[in-house]
Write a protein that holds these residues in place. Sequence first.
Motif, PDB file in Angstrom:
ATOM      1  N   LEU A 262       0.849  -1.187   0.000  1.00  0.00           N
ATOM      2  CA  LEU A 262       0.000   0.000   0.000  1.00  0.00           C
ATOM      3  C   LEU A 262       0.885   1.237   0.000  1.00  0.00           C
ATOM      4  O   LEU A 262       1.745   1.387   0.860  1.00  0.00           O
ATOM      5  N   GLY A 263       0.680   2.111  -0.984  1.00  0.00           N
ATOM      6  CA  GLY A 263       1.543   3.278  -1.107  1.00  0.00           C
ATOM      7  C   GLY A 263       1.004   4.524  -0.439  1.00  0.00           C
ATOM      8  O   GLY A 263       1.692   5.149   0.369  1.00  0.00           O
ATOM      9  N   HIS A 264      -0.212   4.908  -0.772  1.00  0.00           N
ATOM     10  CA  HIS A 264      -0.789   6.105  -0.158  1.00  0.00           C
ATOM     11  C   HIS A 264      -2.306   6.059  -0.263  1.00  0.00           C
ATOM     12  O   HIS A 264      -2.873   5.268  -1.000  1.00  0.00           O
TER      13      HIS A 264
ATOM     14  N   ARG B 177       7.736   9.953  -0.238  1.00  0.00           N
ATOM     15  CA  ARG B 177       7.595  11.396  -0.007  1.00  0.00           C
ATOM     16  C   ARG B 177       6.320  11.712   0.770  1.00  0.00           C
ATOM     17  O   ARG B 177       6.288  12.620   1.599  1.00  0.00           O
ATOM     18  N   HIS B 178       5.249  10.969   0.496  1.00  0.00           N
ATOM     19  CA  HIS B 178       4.039  11.116   1.299  1.00  0.00           C
ATOM     20  C   HIS B 178       3.234   9.833   1.251  1.00  0.00           C
ATOM     21  O   HIS B 178       3.406   9.008   0.332  1.00  0.00           O
TER      22      HIS B 178
ATOM     23  N   ALA C 208      -3.695   3.837  -3.332  1.00  0.00           N
ATOM     24  CA  ALA C 208      -2.718   3.527  -4.363  1.00  0.00           C
ATOM     25  C   ALA C 208      -1.795   2.408  -3.917  1.00  0.00           C
ATOM     26  O   ALA C 208      -1.373   2.346  -2.758  1.00  0.00           O
ATOM     27  N   TRP C 209      -1.463   1.544  -4.881  1.00  0.00           N
ATOM     28  CA  TRP C 209      -0.595   0.402  -4.636  1.00  0.00           C
ATOM     29  C   TRP C 209       0.688   0.562  -5.428  1.00  0.00           C
ATOM     30  O   TRP C 209       0.648   0.779  -6.645  1.00  0.00           O
ATOM     31  N   ARG C 210       1.838   0.447  -4.748  1.00  0.00           N
ATOM     32  CA  ARG C 210       3.103   0.485  -5.468  1.00  0.00           C
ATOM     33  C   ARG C 210       3.405  -0.914  -6.001  1.00  0.00           C
ATOM     34  O   ARG C 210       3.191  -1.921  -5.311  1.00  0.00           O
ATOM     35  N   MET C 211       3.913  -0.962  -7.210  1.00  0.00           N
ATOM     36  CA  MET C 211       4.213  -2.224  -7.859  1.00  0.00           C
ATOM     37  C   MET C 211       5.682  -2.593  -7.672  1.00  0.00           C
ATOM     38  O   MET C 211       6.501  -1.754  -7.292  1.00  0.00           O
ATOM     39  N   VAL C 212       6.028  -3.846  -7.970  1.00  0.00           N
ATOM     40  CA  VAL C 212       7.397  -4.300  -7.751  1.00  0.00           C
ATOM     41  C   VAL C 212       8.333  -3.893  -8.890  1.00  0.00           C
ATOM     42  O   VAL C 212       9.556  -3.923  -8.726  1.00  0.00           O
ATOM     43  N   SER C 213       7.790  -3.506 -10.036  1.00  0.00           N
ATOM     44  CA  SER C 213       8.614  -3.137 -11.182  1.00  0.00           C
ATOM     45  C   SER C 213       7.757  -2.431 -12.221  1.00  0.00           C
ATOM     46  O   SER C 213       6.514  -2.527 -12.179  1.00  0.00           O
ATOM     47  N   PRO C 214       8.380  -1.731 -13.180  1.00  0.00           N
ATOM     48  CA  PRO C 214       7.606  -1.145 -14.279  1.00  0.00           C
ATOM     49  C   PRO C 214       6.866  -2.216 -15.081  1.00  0.00           C
ATOM     50  O   PRO C 214       5.739  -1.985 -15.541  1.00  0.00           O
ATOM     51  N   GLN C 215       7.503  -3.376 -15.248  1.00  0.00           N
ATOM     52  CA  GLN C 215       6.862  -4.455 -15.989  1.00  0.00           C
ATOM     53  C   GLN C 215       5.614  -4.965 -15.269  1.00  0.00           C
ATOM     54  O   GLN C 215       4.597  -5.281 -15.895  1.00  0.00           O
TER      55      GLN C 215
END
Length: 343
Positions: A18-20, A61-62, A78-85
């Motif tokens: 979980l990113g933000h 950053r936030h 928002a969910w951060r992914m493990v890679s651009p792919q």
Amino acid sequence: MTGVDVNIPEPIQDVAHLGHVELFTPKPDESLAFFINVLGMCETDRAGQSVFLRGAGDYERHTLKLTENAEAGIGHMAWRMVSPQALQRRAEVLEANGCGRGWIEGDLGHGPAYQFVDPDGHRMELYYEAERFQPTEAQRSRLKNQPQRYSHVGAGIRRLDHVNLLCNDVTSNRVFMQDLLGFKLREHVVLDDGTEAGAWISVTPLVHDVAYTLDATRTRGRLHHVAFWTDNREDVLRAADVLLENDVPIETGPSKHALTQAFFLYGFEPGGNRFEIFSGGYLIFAPDWQPVVWTQAERAKGQAWGLKIPESFHTYGTPVVTVDREQMREMPVVERTASHTPS
């Protein structure tokens, strides 16, 4: 290879964490003061009607975007992914399943993101490119592996932990997150009639990164709560005193959850959104974890130490909707006690 089922699908491991979260508030000044002075978060940026904040332990950053809005509620998560792919893969899957809303260039602190909605209509996005927090000299920790020094302000929360989303149907949302994004079911509540009343799912070793719980009003797309982590139980107890001294409504706790085993405290920020201060619990490392099933009778016993959750916990969410007494009698709600809503 004896005893191994080679037909088991390869797990999806594209979502990192979980990113933000974006919260809407009709009282932006009061909400901002609460998150800074009472919870102890730090302001990092402002843009338009939004202010960006983070906890002392968050590396990005936030992690919280606070946006002025006519009604309280969740803007997006928002969910951060493990890679651009991985980002591209999941975007293609979401698009093919008809739930995508398209790409955006990004926002403060992160790069391009793919937006989509879950079956209940909650807005979410996926991204990979992210800016790390750069502390000032006054914020810099002497410990090189810490994003910044401990704030010692208010409750002193460390980081964003999880989000609980209210929904009209738990199962459809849970399956969506499992099948399309790779979330794993950790614990859930199944009522006597077979209705799934709550599901705790994650992509990390946490018991849940997000939970879906049945909205007793059958409204779609509402927020139950956003949770922030503290280092230990004592911090949760101290947070209760901090809330008391700042006239912040406490809904329930401090106490211990039966599900997740975590120590908790729930309250309401000035804009009306419910928050949780959270610590403890357990981590899951087993790749073949078997979901824990809780029955209606087991949940009716209350929390781990017998605490009964107030009725508001099952009916109140943001945006706020009106619930009449006839509706209440028809709701499949357990642990009913006295009603309480934020002032």
